[in-house]
Design an enzyme around this catalytic site. Sequence first.
Site: not given
Length: 765
Positions: A53-54, A239-240, A270, A620
């Site tokens: 995504k980044t 973002d997020e 998330q 993770r």
Amino acid sequence: MNPPEQSGFALDPSAGEQTEPASVLAGLNEAQLEAVVHPGGPLLVLAGAGSGKTRVIIHRIAYLILERGVQPDRLVAVTFTNKAAGEMGERLERLLGARVLGSWIGTFHALCLRILRRDGARIGLDPEFNVYDTDEQLALIKRILKNRDDQAEAGTPRWFLSRISRARNGLQRPEEIERTAFSPERRRLVEVYRAYVQALRQANAVDFDDLLLLTLDLFNDHPDIAERYASRCEHLLVDEYQDTNRPQYLLIRHLSRIHDNVCVVGDEDQSIYRFRGAEIRNILDFERDHSGARTIRLERNYRSTGTIIDAASTVIARNVLRKGKTLWTDNAKGEPLELFRAPDDRVEAVWVAQSIRALEADQPMERMAVLYRTNAQSRQFEEVFRREGIPHQIVGSVRFYERKEVKDLLAYLKLAVNPADDVAFRRVVNTPSRGIGATTLRTVEKVAHGWGLTLMDAAARSIDENVLASRATKRLRLFLELIAELARRASEDEVTGLVEHIVKEVGYQDYLEKTYPGQGKDRMENVRALISATVEYIEESETGTTLRGFLDRLALVSDADEVGSRPGVTLMTIHCAKGLEYPVVFLTGLEENLFPHAMSNTDPEDLEEERRLCYVAMTRAKERLLLSHARFRRVQGVQLPSRPSRFLDEIPGQLIEESSIHPEDHLAEFGSPATPEPGGGSSAARAAARVRARHAAAAPPSVGKMTDPGDGYPVGAYVLHPRFGAGRIVDREGRGKNLKLTIHFADYGPKRIAPSYTTLRVQVD
């Protein structure tokens, strides 16, 4: 928008090479490419864990600048941590260099801080306001509670702070809570809330919630300012997005209301910050809020093995509040998940330590993380790791900028730029000791209260009005002169020289050595580290250095920014691990009422958030995921039985293998030489014996379905005995005073107990 004033938002115009559009699009998969070249309008990118995504955000910024001709200062990119913002800026710098000068990249709080520094005066905010951290907020509330008549009945400062923050994130003012404040507890909350906000304003200070709320006030009260920022924000990238709260949601609406070119990237699976006010509905309802919005799913995972992806996807699929994605990967299947069923939490920690030792030949310890649901779980790991010499860092423990000596010096700096800061005044007025005692301070506080003054102004008035003894007057005058001198130097000297001047002028090194025998040297190392931080600030700043700029930079530091700052294994809660990845991850404490947490049992949405938290923890891991639970866990000094987490049952059995490491079998041989204990044998040997005994005692006879006999002691109930600890009733005979229970205890096996002659606490399971 105007160019930013501090590093972290603008990029170096001399760095990097010009990049052609073709290279900006190179290496993107089909879904990523579709998101990057989106022509305009609202865009929702549902990005599964590890799906890049980044990369999408960075390459979309580059594409807009190079291919679409958007001016960099008309782009705003917002994320949730300084670490993420810094990495985004660095990657853009490598990609574009000079072309990104002027773009705004930072956290919501950093963005709002800059807006308030520039335009906060329009809502009566002094531009030299200080930003309070949690310790300073608590100090303010402690002072408020101390001045209340019913302080004995009030909650703790942390209780009040938590509820005030929750109310503010929900945009509830004190008067709104007051309308339904029917209980004494709610009325006290309203009074403390109102006094807290008033105290902040009097101190010319804001907290983190204020940064968002006051920016909203600015936009709502002054539409011309809101329009100026919105018109310059041609493209907004967030973002997020799943972690946004109500104030952040409204800020996004303000900034995107003219151009509506808002691209939000996130993953509803998330969303784990409901307790902080995050609203999953923001991402679930994005298409409803933005007419004509386009949705693109990033489902290819680049991070984890196939086994880890399959396990995590199966767990999260049980949730209802989700849009749904099907994660897949081209990575190797990888090894099965490893599961250890520990007799107790101590053995669980030993197993983790042994597993780390077994893995360190292939993986440096810096590439391993131990995750747990609550901070309290870290104690066992810390003790075992220290004993075994395993280097580690604990994220969320006492951070560098929370250490006393660092906070003392920062308080001097804050007072130099904002003399209204009463919290800073109280901290340093007699630190190091200069003979200004409690009697003098009480007099100054009475003057402050009577005249509505800050403590600095009240101290000056106390001197002018001769209300203090001559010796106290002299000492207080010297302190005021010191702060005035620091304020003068703050406008002339670099911040490094200012800190060095404070340390020398107040004799801070001597103070540390005398006050903390044996610790003075280590504490002075922290002082030197603070001086080094000022040097780094000067070297990294591109738009001028000021004391205010340095303090703002420190105010925005978070736990996540310190991850990886020290060598060794990383220990942290799952909430802190969000956004990070490690080749090896230990997910510990997978037990009912711990994970999922007991407080989630009554609310289906809370339980779904716990499952999302498990999904975040599992994803993770890149290569190895090791799971553990304990049959008994020590809670407040008592060993209590526990059941495996339901999340373990939700993982397909073929993806899990039981651990081949069993530390309880050779606990005596594990670690450093054991110390002898009275009665013979080493502490490790005795511990091994206790583990073996507990292992044998931990399997009581099976019992049938519980039925309540009417006296509160049903067969099958768990009990707590003052001597034998936790146990379970397996049989009973007699009634009333003649009642005798057969209880199977974890450490002692079966015992016959007469409840009439002892105190049993019963918990029906």
